[in-house]
Write a protein that holds these residues in place. Structure first.
Motif, PDB file in Angstrom:
ATOM      1  N   GLU A  57       0.820  -1.212   0.000  1.00 55.78           N
ATOM      2  CA  GLU A  57       0.000   0.000   0.000  1.00 55.78           C
ATOM      3  C   GLU A  57       0.855   1.263   0.000  1.00 55.78           C
ATOM      4  O   GLU A  57       0.468   2.287  -0.560  1.00 55.78           O
ATOM      5  N   GLY A  58       2.006   1.200   0.655  1.00 55.53           N
ATOM      6  CA  GLY A  58       2.909   2.343   0.690  1.00 55.53           C
ATOM      7  C   GLY A  58       3.457   2.686  -0.678  1.00 55.53           C
ATOM      8  O   GLY A  58       3.588   3.858  -1.030  1.00 55.53           O
ATOM      9  N   ILE A  59       3.748   1.665  -1.449  1.00 54.14           N
ATOM     10  CA  ILE A  59       4.289   1.891  -2.790  1.00 54.14           C
ATOM     11  C   ILE A  59       3.219   2.492  -3.690  1.00 54.14           C
ATOM     12  O   ILE A  59       3.471   3.443  -4.434  1.00 54.14           O
ATOM     13  N   PHE A 104       9.082   2.680 -10.796  1.00 56.30           N
ATOM     14  CA  PHE A 104       9.496   1.539  -9.989  1.00 56.30           C
ATOM     15  C   PHE A 104       8.393   0.968  -9.107  1.00 56.30           C
ATOM     16  O   PHE A 104       8.624   0.012  -8.374  1.00 56.30           O
ATOM     17  N   ALA A 105       7.200   1.517  -9.172  1.00 57.01           N
ATOM     18  CA  ALA A 105       6.111   1.044  -8.310  1.00 57.01           C
ATOM     19  C   ALA A 105       5.774  -0.421  -8.570  1.00 57.01           C
ATOM     20  O   ALA A 105       5.728  -1.232  -7.638  1.00 57.01           O
ATOM     21  N   HIS A 106       5.536  -0.764  -9.793  1.00 59.12           N
ATOM     22  CA  HIS A 106       5.141  -2.139 -10.099  1.00 59.12           C
ATOM     23  C   HIS A 106       6.253  -3.137  -9.784  1.00 59.12           C
ATOM     24  O   HIS A 106       6.008  -4.146  -9.106  1.00 59.12           O
ATOM     25  N   PRO A 107       7.481  -2.901 -10.224  1.00 57.46           N
ATOM     26  CA  PRO A 107       8.538  -3.855  -9.874  1.00 57.46           C
ATOM     27  C   PRO A 107       8.729  -3.993  -8.361  1.00 57.46           C
ATOM     28  O   PRO A 107       8.957  -5.103  -7.856  1.00 57.46           O
ATOM     29  N   LEU A 108       8.650  -2.902  -7.634  1.00 57.70           N
ATOM     30  CA  LEU A 108       8.809  -2.981  -6.181  1.00 57.70           C
ATOM     31  C   LEU A 108       7.683  -3.785  -5.534  1.00 57.70           C
ATOM     32  O   LEU A 108       7.919  -4.578  -4.631  1.00 57.70           O
ATOM     33  N   CYS A 109       6.471  -3.555  -5.988  1.00 61.75           N
ATOM     34  CA  CYS A 109       5.333  -4.273  -5.407  1.00 61.75           C
ATOM     35  C   CYS A 109       5.474  -5.778  -5.564  1.00 61.75           C
ATOM     36  O   CYS A 109       5.129  -6.532  -4.665  1.00 61.75           O
TER      37      CYS A 109
END
Length: 126
Positions: A57-59, A104-109
């Motif tokens: 959720e933070g990302i 980078f949101a999707h890769p990090l998630c």
């Protein structure tokens, strides 16, 4: 990088409010933009906490905040950008950080936060 960027943003907004009070963003004629920038005093630290806790959720919140932040900055400052495009340099840091966060949101998630909370495989016993 997320934590550093959002901490810097939180500190900047807190300092703005400490210096000029609730009307720190009165230069923006649009009241919704003023409210949004004041609200970043809460949203930025919330992003930091959720990212530090490795919460998906933070990302996603970081991405939403940055999309709104970049839009608000460009919309609120469009008049002086039209008058002198060289002022674009002032919006570069927030824009570049916003692109970084969203990119980078999707890769990090799916790589970092996607593994949070999952039990690790048991080690084979001899």
């Amino acid at each position: 990088m997320y934590v550093i960027g959002f901490l810097e943003g939180a500190c900047a907004h807190v300092l703005d409010l400490a210096r000029d009070g609730i009307h720190a963003y009165a230069a923006f004629p649009q009241v919704p933009l003023q409210v949004f920038f004041v609200g970043l005093v809460i949203l930025d630290p919330l992003v930091v906490v959720l990212v530090v806790l490795v919460r998906r959720e933070g990302i996603w919140l970081a991405s939403a905040v940055m999309v709104a932040d970049v839009f608000a900055n460009w919309w609120g400052n469009r008049h002086w950008l039209q008058d002198d495009p060289a002022n674009l340099v002032r919006l570069s840091p927030v824009t570049l950080f916003g692109v970084f966060v969203v990119a980078f949101a999707h890769p990090l998630c799916w790589t970092i936060a996607g593994t949070a909370g999952r039990p690790r495989a048991a080690l084979p016993t001899a």
